[in-house]
Write a protein that holds these residues in place. Structure first.
Motif, mmCIF file in Angstrom:
data_model
loop_
_atom_site.group_PDB
_atom_site.id
_atom_site.type_symbol
_atom_site.label_atom_id
_atom_site.label_comp_id
_atom_site.label_asym_id
_atom_site.label_seq_id
_atom_site.Cartn_x
_atom_site.Cartn_y
_atom_site.Cartn_z
ATOM 1 N N ASN A 50 0.820 -1.213 0.000
ATOM 2 C CA ASN A 50 0.000 0.000 0.000
ATOM 3 C C ASN A 50 0.854 1.262 0.000
ATOM 4 O O ASN A 50 0.453 2.296 -0.550
ATOM 5 C CB ASN A 50 -0.946 0.006 1.198
ATOM 6 C CG ASN A 50 -2.234 -0.746 0.920
ATOM 7 O OD1 ASN A 50 -2.445 -1.241 -0.178
ATOM 8 N ND2 ASN A 50 -3.102 -0.830 1.922
ATOM 9 N N VAL A 59 1.719 1.654 -3.659
ATOM 10 C CA VAL A 59 0.512 2.041 -4.380
ATOM 11 C C VAL A 59 0.190 3.514 -4.118
ATOM 12 O O VAL A 59 -0.094 4.287 -5.046
ATOM 13 C CB VAL A 59 -0.674 1.151 -3.976
ATOM 14 C CG1 VAL A 59 -1.999 1.740 -4.463
ATOM 15 C CG2 VAL A 59 -0.505 -0.258 -4.536
ATOM 16 N N TYR A 73 -9.102 -1.362 -12.225
ATOM 17 C CA TYR A 73 -7.969 -2.266 -12.065
ATOM 18 C C TYR A 73 -7.925 -3.288 -13.205
ATOM 19 O O TYR A 73 -8.853 -3.396 -14.006
ATOM 20 C CB TYR A 73 -8.098 -3.070 -10.759
ATOM 21 C CG TYR A 73 -8.252 -2.284 -9.493
ATOM 22 C CD1 TYR A 73 -7.169 -1.676 -8.880
ATOM 23 C CD2 TYR A 73 -9.503 -2.194 -8.860
ATOM 24 C CE1 TYR A 73 -7.313 -0.987 -7.676
ATOM 25 C CE2 TYR A 73 -9.662 -1.517 -7.656
ATOM 26 C CZ TYR A 73 -8.560 -0.917 -7.064
ATOM 27 O OH TYR A 73 -8.710 -0.253 -5.878
ATOM 28 N N MET A 85 -2.390 -7.513 -6.892
ATOM 29 C CA MET A 85 -1.088 -6.875 -7.001
ATOM 30 C C MET A 85 -0.056 -7.995 -6.985
ATOM 31 O O MET A 85 0.428 -8.402 -5.920
ATOM 32 C CB MET A 85 -0.849 -5.900 -5.851
ATOM 33 C CG MET A 85 -1.910 -4.820 -5.724
ATOM 34 S SD MET A 85 -1.797 -3.506 -6.967
ATOM 35 C CE MET A 85 -3.242 -3.824 -7.959
ATOM 36 N N ALA A 98 -5.466 -5.372 -4.218
ATOM 37 C CA ALA A 98 -5.882 -3.996 -3.978
ATOM 38 C C ALA A 98 -7.264 -3.992 -3.341
ATOM 39 O O ALA A 98 -8.161 -4.698 -3.799
ATOM 40 C CB ALA A 98 -5.899 -3.213 -5.277
ATOM 41 N N LEU A 144 -7.609 1.803 0.258
ATOM 42 C CA LEU A 144 -6.932 2.890 -0.449
ATOM 43 C C LEU A 144 -7.641 4.222 -0.208
ATOM 44 O O LEU A 144 -6.992 5.267 -0.073
ATOM 45 C CB LEU A 144 -6.855 2.583 -1.944
ATOM 46 C CG LEU A 144 -6.038 1.349 -2.342
ATOM 47 C CD1 LEU A 144 -5.984 1.202 -3.850
ATOM 48 C CD2 LEU A 144 -4.628 1.421 -1.766
#
Length: 397
Positions: free
Chosen positions: A31, A34, A57, A63, A69, A74
């Motif tokens: 993360n 990302v 995505y 990932m 993800a 996020l």
């Protein structure tokens, strides 16, 4: 028939972390990488991260093969207040180029305004090179594992050998792909392989899965890449000159199916990349032809699959890839279709195809390290992999 969404959406921001040798990104988290890539993409576009309201995505939002993800996580991490669209293309890197089409669908349907696509990879738990050997038994794996087909490279080697059998393809052509892309990476800051490569060194490379040697395999790297799409109308008010999404397609034929994880394809599908129907749709959508492309960012997890994609997209006839490549056609300097001007996954970094979109955007902005003169159209591909495979055409605004 012209694609109904042609040039109505654009990529407006791209961001990437540093690239790391496999496992060496630790103790960073997935993360963390990302988040860095997304924030850099926002900064590049000149928008606030809070304006992101969609995620498109691919690879089923995986990932790599160990991390996934999670949109909610996020949002919490980045302070995104509301998401109106979140979806993923299935399968693996085959959807890398098709994700721009998914983002376009969200924007044109007015489900979202600023859609981010992100891919990250961190291999300190499980390396991708042996992922099938580490998988639990299944009907498919029970065929693959006893055969010694424990990773994507072993599986692709069978397709490469079939192409050699059918068409007389030689390892010299594979060497030309590897060497030309290495040359493109020499001046690419952050590329993992930046030393010149000779033909003698290529043929001295250890054989990992005959006919593919170690240098025919893509790199094993960690890192993250993200890009942001929005409508072309909104894009005109942002920081960067927009890169238009001119055409996009994903899918494939039943005969390709599970592809290299199946081995049941009839000829000529067996000795192919499975991309011909995607190429046919892109040329139909765009009204363009292979000769109109100024640069091609072709998914290069294994060198032989670059050759097969050149055939499937019509840059040369089926079975003529060997001579086409050996003619110097894919060279950055002097080639008719410069391929993977950033060094590709063979020499820059392997982030499951995301680096190719980054390079396409840089080429069409006119800021690439190995800039193709007056580049207007770029082809980007995703896969070969299990369906879907994908492709897109990006255009200079």
């Amino acid at each position: 028939m012209v694609w109904i969404n042609q040039d109505r959406c654009a990529i407006v921001g791209v961001g990437a972390t540093d690239y790391y040798v496999r496992g060496q990104s630790h103790p960073r988290t997935i993360n963390d990488m990302v988040g860095e890539a997304i924030l850099k993409a926002c900064d590049d576009a000149g928008i606030s991260v809070k304006q992101i309201d969609g995620f498109a995505y691919y690879s089923g939002a995986q990932m790599g093969y160990g991390d996934k993800a999670d949109t909610a996580s996020l949002m919490e991490m980045l302070g995104i207040p509301e998401v109106k669209f979140t979806a993923a293309l299935t399968s693996g890197g085959g959807g890398a180029a098709g994700a721009v089409g998914l983002a376009t669908a969200a924007i044109m349907n007015e489900d979202a305004t600023h859609v981010v696509t992100v891919m990250a990879l961190q291999q300190y738990k499980q390396r991708l090179g042996t992922v099938f050997g580490a998988s639990a038994p299944s009907p498919e794996n029970s065929f693959l594992q006893p055969s010694g087909l424990v990773g994507p490279g072993h599986l692709m080697s069978v397709l490469a050998r079939r192409h050699m059998h059918l068409y007389g393809t030689t390892r010299d052509a594979f060497a030309e792909i590897v060497i030309s892309q290495r040359e493109n990476a020499l001046n690419r800051e952050g590329a993992m392989r930046r030393t010149p490569l000779t033909k003698e060194e290529y043929f001295a490379s250890p054989m990992l899965a005959d006919p593919l040697c170690r240098l025919d395999f893509c790199l094993e790297t960690d890192g993250a890449v993200a890009w942001i799409a929005t409508s072309t109308e909104r894009a005109r008010d942002l920081k960067q000159k927009p890169v238009l999404i001119h055409a996009a397609a994903h899918g494939g034929q039943r005969e390709w199916g599970r592809a290299f994880a199946w081995m049941g394809m009839p000829d000529p599908h067996f000795g192919s990349s499975g991309h011909k129907p995607i190429g046919d749709r892109l040329w139909q959508q765009s009204g363009l032809k292979p000769a109109d492309m100024d640069v091609a960012l072709i998914y290069d997890h294994f060198s032989a699959m670059v050759l097969m994609q050149l055939e499937d997209y019509g840059f040369c006839e089926k079975g003529e890839g060997n001579d086409f490549v050996l003619s110097g056609a894919i060279r950055y300097k002097g080639g008719s279709i410069p391929v993977n001007t950033h060094g590709g996954q063979l020499s820059e970094a392997y982030i499951i195809g995301a680096t190719h979109t980054r390079e396409a955007v840089e080429q069409l902005r006119g800021v690439a390290v190995n800039q193709v003169d007056d580049a207007e159209f770029a082809l980007v591909t995703g896969g070969p992999a299990s369906l879907p495979v994908s492709g897109c055409i990006l255009r200079r605004a």
